[in-house]
Design a protein around this motif. Structure first.
Motif, short mmCIF file in Angstrom:
data_model
loop_
_atom_site.label_atom_id
_atom_site.label_comp_id
_atom_site.label_asym_id
_atom_site.label_seq_id
_atom_site.Cartn_x
_atom_site.Cartn_y
_atom_site.Cartn_z
N THR B 123 0.83 -1.20 0.00
CA THR B 123 0.00 0.00 0.00
C THR B 123 0.87 1.25 0.00
N VAL B 124 0.47 2.28 -0.75
CA VAL B 124 1.17 3.57 -0.69
C VAL B 124 0.63 4.33 0.52
N VAL B 125 1.48 4.57 1.52
CA VAL B 125 1.03 5.18 2.77
C VAL B 125 1.48 6.63 2.92
N GLY B 126 2.28 7.12 1.99
CA GLY B 126 2.72 8.50 2.10
C GLY B 126 3.59 8.88 0.93
N GLY B 127 3.97 10.18 0.89
CA GLY B 127 4.81 10.62 -0.20
C GLY B 127 5.02 12.11 -0.15
N ASP B 128 5.68 12.61 -1.18
CA ASP B 128 5.95 14.04 -1.27
C ASP B 128 6.04 14.40 -2.74
N LEU B 129 5.50 15.57 -3.09
CA LEU B 129 5.60 16.09 -4.46
C LEU B 129 6.40 17.37 -4.43
N SER B 130 7.24 17.58 -5.47
CA SER B 130 8.01 18.81 -5.56
C SER B 130 8.26 19.15 -7.01
N GLY B 131 8.49 20.44 -7.28
CA GLY B 131 8.95 20.85 -8.58
C GLY B 131 10.44 20.59 -8.73
N GLY B 132 10.91 20.54 -9.98
CA GLY B 132 12.33 20.34 -10.26
C GLY B 132 12.53 20.34 -11.77
N ASP B 133 13.80 20.38 -12.22
CA ASP B 133 14.05 20.49 -13.66
C ASP B 133 13.94 19.15 -14.38
N ALA B 134 14.09 18.06 -13.65
CA ALA B 134 13.98 16.72 -14.25
C ALA B 134 13.12 15.86 -13.34
N VAL B 135 12.53 14.81 -13.91
CA VAL B 135 11.75 13.89 -13.08
C VAL B 135 12.71 13.07 -12.22
#
Lengths: 344, 344
Positions: B123-135
């Motif tokens: 199960t995916v229980v957490g995470g974080d999203l951010s901007g940046g120049d590359a994936v």
């Protein structure tokens, strides 16, 4: 002392790891550490707490401002604060580091030292290194609840006391000092003529009151969260999750504002902006990345005395007709309720 | 179907998360999922297994070759394989995703679908999203040992049978097919004239025999690892960790080579290189990122029958005077023993 001309591209992964591993904390509770396909960490509680955060160069930090030590310290703290905010004790972490080929090896070892110094009892049990065009740090921290229920954002009840542990506005003050040129990122090392302001340090190397999290849980905190996006915004999150109003006492918070006025004046002078006191108020109410803990306690707990580090800053009330929200002395605040570092 | 012109910069984080969360797997064993400061995952075993890996655009994948689905699938599998290689059952994961502002939102939802489809019971229980120049994708996976001892790299004993589950060389064949232009990354969707070769799929969406890891542990495997850097290199690691020689049977492996010869001929034609059969041999012995499992079993286990998915490919012997190493029919292999995708 690492040769300052040595770059990441000059070493292979094994050689780089050989320089990093001796700097990382080792501790109890790890059955299998780094070196196999995965680590094995003890979880005597029968559950574990987990959180992850990523730091991207140019978005969350600039290498012109942050040393490797600063970035390692901050990457650890922002995750440790989330674990503490559940009422848990940090136990272990895994760390991924993406690095440009020309990054000095000394930056990487400095990063490892900052991470180690900030991580307290949490052991680094694994990680991954990769090349990339910008530095990206991803840290996942685990914690143990020691048999207690996790303290969620959703448990605040009308009548509870709202309390805070840690600093408010110091990190935002440091950011504005750096941005305005009124503060310098230079370390206060011997011979450096312009030593780092404590607010600049608070921004580059935030501290979280790690022990206050489990202490709040033991004392019976009904709700808690890490104040990472500003007091008003995070208090609003706690209010909505709990279905209550969170009413903050402006008089108490104005003492924090007063303490920051000299820094606000420095920024005002550097930027030709006369409204220094207003800036200090914005730092305290809306500044992010202090990583203090905001918690609510039943009134009988507050009467006996809040856990060490916490001070009362407001009350929980029944949500009014406008729905659950944050208030300042009973009124909706005029301030913006957010803080998005470097984000457009 | 997500509007293909919609970009990440057109949504705020809340809106983007609202599109991702419904696509992610939910499951048993999670006391607190995403939405609070941290998640709480059950660990009935009293320990948990943890591993992390990072994928960087331009280093580990190219968006011209890999769809979002491919990258999500691969990010999950390379971590799940490490958990399985400890003999553990994957339970949960946290995911960080760094994205350029112009990344199509459809790429992100496709990524979430690939991650979900590959993650099995985790199960995916957490995470974080951010901007940046590359994936940049960073995934941390946790597993449960269900009361068993972890299967390390270091437990192989002379007399053990060496066995492998999964594919050997298919991923490297796919990489060379793409690099040479003999293969296309296009999905084999209706109307696509040049459907994806199964080897290209093996490279872009590797599969790991997840159930074979715990099955090997239950059967009494003495050592195990994920074959991610090539059979010879990873068998050499197991040999050194265990202080033994790992002697692989060339005749058995040549059947894998024979199966890959047609793909090797395709690459040879596309690159004007006559030596097709040699390339197939290199894929099987040194190709990386197949994420099969290499394990050793006591002879009495092998006599009763290896766990489902495993086939014998060699024997463990006392280390000779040259020290612990990998051998092919008793002789040191001539092949290079490594595979560094995209690395200089």
């Amino acid at each position: 002392m690492t040769d300052p001309t040595l770059r990441v591209r000059d070493l292979d992964e094994t050689e780089l790891l050989a320089r990093i591993f001796p700097l990382l904390p080792t501790g109890e509770g790890v059955d299998v550490g780094p070196g196999d396909d995965a680590a094995v960490v003890r979880a005597d509680d029968g559950r574990f707490v987990v959180t992850t955060d990523v730091l991207v160069e140019g978005r969350h930090f600039r290498r012109a401002w942050s040393s490797g030590y600063d970035v390692g310290h901050r990457a650890a703290v922002q995750n440790l604060a989330d674990v503490a905010a559940m009422g848990a004790r940090p136990t272990s972490m895994v760390v991924s580091l993406v690095m440009p080929a020309d990054l000095p090896v000394a930056w990487v070892t400095d990063f490892a030292r900052g991470l180690a110094d900030a991580s307290g009892p949490a052991t680094v049990v694994g990680g991954d290194l990769s090349g990339g065009d910008a530095v990206v740090v991803s840290v996942t921290v685990h914690g143990d609840l020691d048999g207690r229920a996790p303290v969620l954002r959703s448990g605040a009840r009308p009548g509870d006391v709202v309390a805070h542990a840690g600093t408010l506005g110091a990190s935002a003050a440091g950011f504005d000092l750096l941005s305005s040129g009124a503060g310098s990122p230079a370390d206060g090392a011997p011979g450096v003529s312009n030593p780092r302001s404590p607010y600049v340090t608070a921004f580059l190397r935030p501290e979280t009151p790690l022990a206050a999290g489990p202490a709040a849980a033991r004392a019976g905190a009904t709700a808690m969260l890490d104040v990472s996006d500003g007091l008003l915004r995070d208090a609003g999150r706690l209010a909505r999750a709990s279905g209550v109003d969170v009413d903050l006492a402006e008089g108490v918070l104005m003492r924090d504002v007063t303490a920051l006025v000299p820094a606000a004046v420095d920024v005002a002078v550097a930027t030709d902006d006369a409204d220094g006191a207003h800036r200090a108020r914005t730092w305290v109410l809306s500044g992010g990345e202090d990583h203090g803990l905001l918690a609510t306690f039943p009134p009988e707990v507050a009467e006996k005395g809040l856990p060490a580090g916490f001070r009362p800053i407001g009350d929980v009330r029944d949500a009014g007709e406008a729905g659950p929200r944050v208030l300042l002395d009973g009124e909706p605040p005029h301030e913006a309720t957010g803080w998005d570092h470097f984000r457009p």
